[in-house]
Design an enzyme around this catalytic site. Structure first.
Site, PDB file in Angstrom:
ATOM      1  N   LYS A 199     -23.230  31.456 -35.090  1.00 12.90           N
ATOM      2  CA  LYS A 199     -24.037  32.524 -35.704  1.00 12.90           C
ATOM      3  C   LYS A 199     -25.527  32.174 -35.599  1.00 12.90           C
ATOM      4  O   LYS A 199     -26.361  33.032 -35.301  1.00 12.90           O
ATOM      5  CB  LYS A 199     -23.614  32.729 -37.167  1.00 12.90           C
ATOM      6  CG  LYS A 199     -22.237  33.390 -37.276  1.00 12.90           C
ATOM      7  CD  LYS A 199     -21.643  33.399 -38.674  1.00 12.90           C
ATOM      8  CE  LYS A 199     -20.185  33.847 -38.598  1.00 12.90           C
ATOM      9  NZ  LYS A 199     -19.487  33.948 -39.861  1.00 12.90           N
ATOM     10  N   GLN A 220     -19.678  31.554 -45.479  1.00 10.73           N
ATOM     11  CA  GLN A 220     -18.528  31.371 -44.593  1.00 10.73           C
ATOM     12  C   GLN A 220     -17.256  31.138 -45.411  1.00 10.73           C
ATOM     13  O   GLN A 220     -17.241  30.332 -46.336  1.00 10.73           O
ATOM     14  CB  GLN A 220     -18.791  30.188 -43.641  1.00 10.73           C
ATOM     15  CG  GLN A 220     -17.751  30.005 -42.563  1.00 10.73           C
ATOM     16  CD  GLN A 220     -17.727  31.161 -41.548  1.00 10.73           C
ATOM     17  OE1 GLN A 220     -18.736  31.786 -41.274  1.00 10.73           O
ATOM     18  NE2 GLN A 220     -16.552  31.433 -41.003  1.00 10.73           N
ATOM     19  N   ASP A 257     -21.841  40.678 -44.124  1.00  7.30           N
ATOM     20  CA  ASP A 257     -20.414  40.563 -43.785  1.00  7.30           C
ATOM     21  C   ASP A 257     -19.645  41.819 -44.202  1.00  7.30           C
ATOM     22  O   ASP A 257     -18.500  42.019 -43.770  1.00  7.30           O
ATOM     23  CB  ASP A 257     -19.790  39.373 -44.530  1.00  7.30           C
ATOM     24  CG  ASP A 257     -19.620  38.146 -43.637  1.00  7.30           C
ATOM     25  OD1 ASP A 257     -19.475  38.323 -42.413  1.00  7.30           O
ATOM     26  OD2 ASP A 257     -19.604  37.031 -44.181  1.00  7.30           O
TER      27      ASP A 257
HETATM   28  N1  GUN Z   1     -14.206  33.435 -41.964  1.00  9.12           N
HETATM   29  C1  GUN Z   1     -13.520  33.994 -40.948  1.00  9.12           C
HETATM   30  N2  GUN Z   1     -14.167  35.094 -40.508  1.00  9.12           N
HETATM   31  C2  GUN Z   1     -15.273  35.226 -41.258  1.00  9.12           C
HETATM   32  C3  GUN Z   1     -16.332  36.168 -41.277  1.00  9.12           C
HETATM   33  O1  GUN Z   1     -16.393  37.138 -40.505  1.00  9.12           O
HETATM   34  N3  GUN Z   1     -17.295  35.951 -42.208  1.00  9.12           N
HETATM   35  C4  GUN Z   1     -17.253  34.924 -43.075  1.00  9.12           C
HETATM   36  N4  GUN Z   1     -18.228  34.819 -43.970  1.00  9.12           N
HETATM   37  N5  GUN Z   1     -16.273  34.038 -43.091  1.00  9.12           N
HETATM   38  C5  GUN Z   1     -15.289  34.191 -42.183  1.00  9.12           C
END
Ligand code: GUN
Length: 291
Positions: A52, A96, A119
């Site tokens: 990211k 995350q 998100d």
């Molecule tokens: N864990 C797995 N996929 C994601 C996601 O798209 N965002 C976040 N914050 N955690 C994740």
């Protein structure tokens, strides 16, 4: 059979975003700014967060990363989130998942300012999505919608079977595919771990979107000829021949299923890169709301 190429598409999207950022700079504006909080040091989560940040650098976004010990208390984590909620330099941020067991994931998500929840996990944003109001869409379902749109895969009137009802993928996917619009207007069946005779549904499906996390689960005899297959599964399986010691496996028995499918996403190189690109799009949306 045609490949839904997430690498190629995500490059196009990132290029579009990069050009926008360059134009902001030319106008003397600040650039969009994304934050990421990682608790603990799970290998896969670490890779996701690193990617990211890399994507932000690529398109010219500012980024901030906060790595916290997995011994942090829920109160301490929420205090950090409140700091970021109040930071006017930060357009959006993500925490995350998964979080360590002693932390209540729901409480953490609820603590994020919905206007910074890129998100799209906050109940406010999930509700807006369900009501077809403009908001941040969860990145994976959003990426799949974008892929279906850009490849002009017909969805209206089709029967879409979603496998898995997680808050991150399956459930929002079922909502987006049934929305009034294109892509959308599908008749959706949301299947999950308690579904009896899953193959009965997948055999009837025009579009199968699988987010189960069981390698090569979906076999050729479970789909109909000409089905569209979207594979969200991405499981690390041991592979002594790979330098990393593992390879990534999807939910779909790709080699056999591809012979019957009309469109199919590969793993890796399908949904994953689209998810990454959509987080950037959401950050851009947050930036434009704030400016
Ligand atoms: N864990 C797995 N996929 C994601 C996601 O798209 N965002 C976040 N914050 N955690 C994740």
């Amino acid at each position: 059979m045609q490949i839904l190429d997430g690498i190629k598409l995500s490059k196009e999207i990132k290029q579009e975003i990069k050009l926008k950022v360059e134009s902001y700079k030319e106008q003397g504006k600040r650039v969009p700014h994304l934050g990421a909080i990682l608790v603990g040091n799970d290998g896969a989560s670490r890779t996701y967060v690193d990617n990211k940040i890399k994507d932000c650098n690529y398109v010219g976004f500012e980024s901030s990363e906060l790595i916290l010990e997995d011994t942090i208390t829920q109160e301490e984590l929420i205090a950090k989130i409140q700091e970021w909620n109040n930071d006017s330099n930060l357009d959006g941020f993500i925490v995350q998942l998964p979080l360590p067991k002693h932390i209540d994931q729901e409480a953490v998500i609820n603590a994020i300012d919905p206007n910074k929840d890129v998100d799209g996990f906050h109940p406010m944003n999930f509700g807006k999505m369900a009501l077809e109001m403009e908001t941040f869409l969860p990145a994976t379902p959003y990426g799949i919608m974008e892929m279906l749109e850009r490849y002009k895969v017909p969805t209206a009137g089709k029967h879409t079977v979603v496998i898995g009802r997680s808050r991150i993928v399956g459930r929002p996917m079922s909502i987006l595919m049934s929305k009034n619009g294109n892509p959308g207007n599908s008749t959706v069946t949301l299947t999950h771990s308690k579904t009896e005779d899953l193959a009965k549904y997948t055999k009837e499906a025009d579009i199968v979107i699988t987010a189960l996390g069981v390698p090569e689960f979906l076999k050729a005899d479970m789909i109909k000829d000409g089905a569209v297959i979207v594979d969200v599964g991405i499981t690390r399986v041991d592979d002594p021949t790979s330098p990393k010691g593992y390879k990534l496996a999807g939910d779909v028995d790709f080699e056999n299923v591809k012979e019957k499918a009309s469109w199919i996403t590969p793993v890796p190189g399908g949904v994953g890169p689209m998810t990454r690109a959509m987080l950037l799009k959401n950050t851009l949306l947050a930036y434009n709301k704030n400016n």
